[in-house]
Design a protein around this motif. Structure first.
Motif, short mmCIF file in Angstrom:
data_model
loop_
_atom_site.label_atom_id
_atom_site.label_comp_id
_atom_site.label_asym_id
_atom_site.label_seq_id
_atom_site.Cartn_x
_atom_site.Cartn_y
_atom_site.Cartn_z
N ILE A 2 -71.83 -95.66 -27.05
CA ILE A 2 -72.13 -96.29 -25.78
C ILE A 2 -71.82 -97.60 -25.77
CG2 ILE A 2 -73.92 -94.48 -24.87
CD1 ILE A 2 -76.19 -96.53 -25.70
N SER A 3 -71.28 -98.30 -24.50
CA SER A 3 -71.22 -99.65 -24.33
C SER A 3 -71.96 -100.03 -23.16
CB SER A 3 -69.85 -99.92 -24.06
OG SER A 3 -69.56 -101.38 -23.87
N HIS A 18 -80.21 -111.45 -24.52
CA HIS A 18 -79.02 -110.90 -24.45
C HIS A 18 -77.96 -111.78 -25.28
CE1 HIS A 18 -75.42 -108.50 -22.95
NE2 HIS A 18 -74.87 -109.80 -22.73
N TYR A 19 -77.97 -113.06 -25.04
CA TYR A 19 -76.88 -113.97 -25.68
C TYR A 19 -77.60 -114.63 -26.70
CZ TYR A 19 -73.67 -113.22 -22.04
OH TYR A 19 -72.55 -112.61 -21.11
N GLY A 43 -68.96 -106.91 -21.92
CA GLY A 43 -68.81 -105.69 -22.55
C GLY A 43 -69.31 -105.94 -24.07
N SER A 44 -70.04 -104.90 -24.67
CA SER A 44 -70.57 -104.96 -25.76
C SER A 44 -69.35 -105.18 -26.95
CB SER A 44 -71.48 -103.72 -26.22
OG SER A 44 -72.37 -103.34 -25.30
N ASP A 45 -69.80 -105.84 -28.01
CA ASP A 45 -68.73 -105.89 -29.10
C ASP A 45 -68.84 -105.13 -30.22
OD1 ASP A 45 -70.63 -107.10 -30.57
OD2 ASP A 45 -70.02 -109.21 -30.41
N SER A 46 -69.60 -104.33 -30.14
CA SER A 46 -69.85 -103.34 -31.35
C SER A 46 -70.68 -102.10 -30.97
CB SER A 46 -70.35 -103.90 -32.60
OG SER A 46 -72.01 -104.34 -32.37
N ARG A 77 -78.16 -102.01 -28.70
CA ARG A 77 -79.35 -102.93 -28.71
C ARG A 77 -79.21 -103.14 -27.00
NH1 ARG A 77 -79.45 -108.49 -28.39
NH2 ARG A 77 -77.43 -109.04 -28.40
N GLU A 78 -78.04 -103.86 -26.64
CA GLU A 78 -78.01 -104.12 -25.35
C GLU A 78 -78.41 -102.95 -24.18
OE1 GLU A 78 -73.87 -105.59 -25.11
OE2 GLU A 78 -74.41 -107.13 -26.62
N ALA A 79 -78.09 -101.75 -24.14
CA ALA A 79 -78.38 -100.90 -23.48
C ALA A 79 -79.93 -100.73 -23.65
CB ALA A 79 -77.68 -99.32 -23.87
N ALA A 80 -80.64 -100.69 -24.87
CA ALA A 80 -82.20 -100.94 -24.82
C ALA A 80 -82.84 -102.06 -23.81
CB ALA A 80 -82.53 -100.47 -26.01
N LEU A 81 -81.99 -103.07 -24.17
CA LEU A 81 -82.72 -104.24 -23.52
C LEU A 81 -82.49 -104.23 -21.87
CD1 LEU A 81 -83.29 -107.33 -23.79
CD2 LEU A 81 -81.08 -107.86 -23.74
N TRP A 82 -81.25 -103.81 -21.31
CA TRP A 82 -81.25 -103.60 -19.96
C TRP A 82 -81.98 -102.67 -19.27
CZ3 TRP A 82 -79.27 -108.29 -17.50
CH2 TRP A 82 -78.62 -108.91 -18.22
N PHE A 83 -81.84 -101.36 -20.09
CA PHE A 83 -82.47 -100.39 -19.47
C PHE A 83 -83.66 -100.03 -20.18
CE2 PHE A 83 -78.02 -100.38 -17.81
CZ PHE A 83 -78.15 -99.80 -16.63
N LYS A 84 -84.85 -100.55 -20.02
CA LYS A 84 -86.03 -100.31 -20.70
C LYS A 84 -86.62 -99.04 -20.23
CE LYS A 84 -87.37 -105.08 -22.04
NZ LYS A 84 -86.07 -105.76 -21.36
#
Ligand code: DAT
Ligand code: MG
Length: 150
Positions: A5-6, A50-51, A118-121, A127-134
């Motif tokens: 996933i990205s 995120h950043y 867009g995610s870089d790995s 990690r980002e999917a979990a952060l933004w879609f709790k």
């Protein structure tokens, strides 16, 4: 099991400029599967998290201010090689270096208004999917799968 996933996000400039449909359409037509989608006013702590890898950079504060400056469209796209392919579809970080045909190459000029994330790995995709879609992702069967995958 879920494929790679990205986390893809239309930044506030992309939402204000009406580029959401165009961007979603590119990922849909490529054949990736949407796993989550929402319009979202980002809390500052989420933008900072995120950043966080860029927190020592001189542009970090402006970057966080930009991300919280208006609603974003948060997405998760799923499929084989989606992280690297999405990065190619998005183009280089600095839009003046992004190839025509990429999203930034077609729609942006400045690095601080570069329309999309867009995610870089694959690890950062998770990690980002979990952060933004709790609330979690959506699990569904895409009926056109046999027309996309051998
Ligand atoms: P990318 O978004 O292509 O993954 P990145 O992760 O290195 O790029 O940086 C995140 C964002 O920070 C980027 O989309 C725009 C901003 N940024 C990066 N480098 C910058 C710079 N030199 N000056 C201003 N903003 C910058
Ligand atoms: Mg990045």
């Amino acid at each position: 099991v879920r494929a790679e996933i990205s986390y893809i996000m239309v930044k506030p400039d992309g939402v204000q400029r009406g580029l959401v449909g165009e961007i979603i359409s590119r990922f849909e037509r490529k054949g990736y599967k949407m796993a989550a989608l929402k319009l979202y006013q980002t809390p500052r702590d989420v933008a900072e998290e995120h950043y966080k890898d860029l927190s020592s950079k001189p542009f970090y504060k402006d970057l966080v201010n930009y991300i919280v400056s208006g609603p974003v469209v948060c997405m998760v796209w799923e499929g084989k090689g989606v992280v690297a392919t999405a990065r190619k579809m998005i183009g280089a970080t600095n839009p003046l270096a992004s190839e025509p045909g990429t999203i930034r190459g077609d729609f942006a000029i400045e690095v601080g208004r570069n329309v999309i994330h867009g995610s870089d790995s694959p690890e950062n995709g998770e990690r980002e999917a979990a952060l933004w879609f709790k609330e979690g992702l959506v699990s569904w069967d895409q009926t056109m799968t046999p027309w996309l995958k051998e």
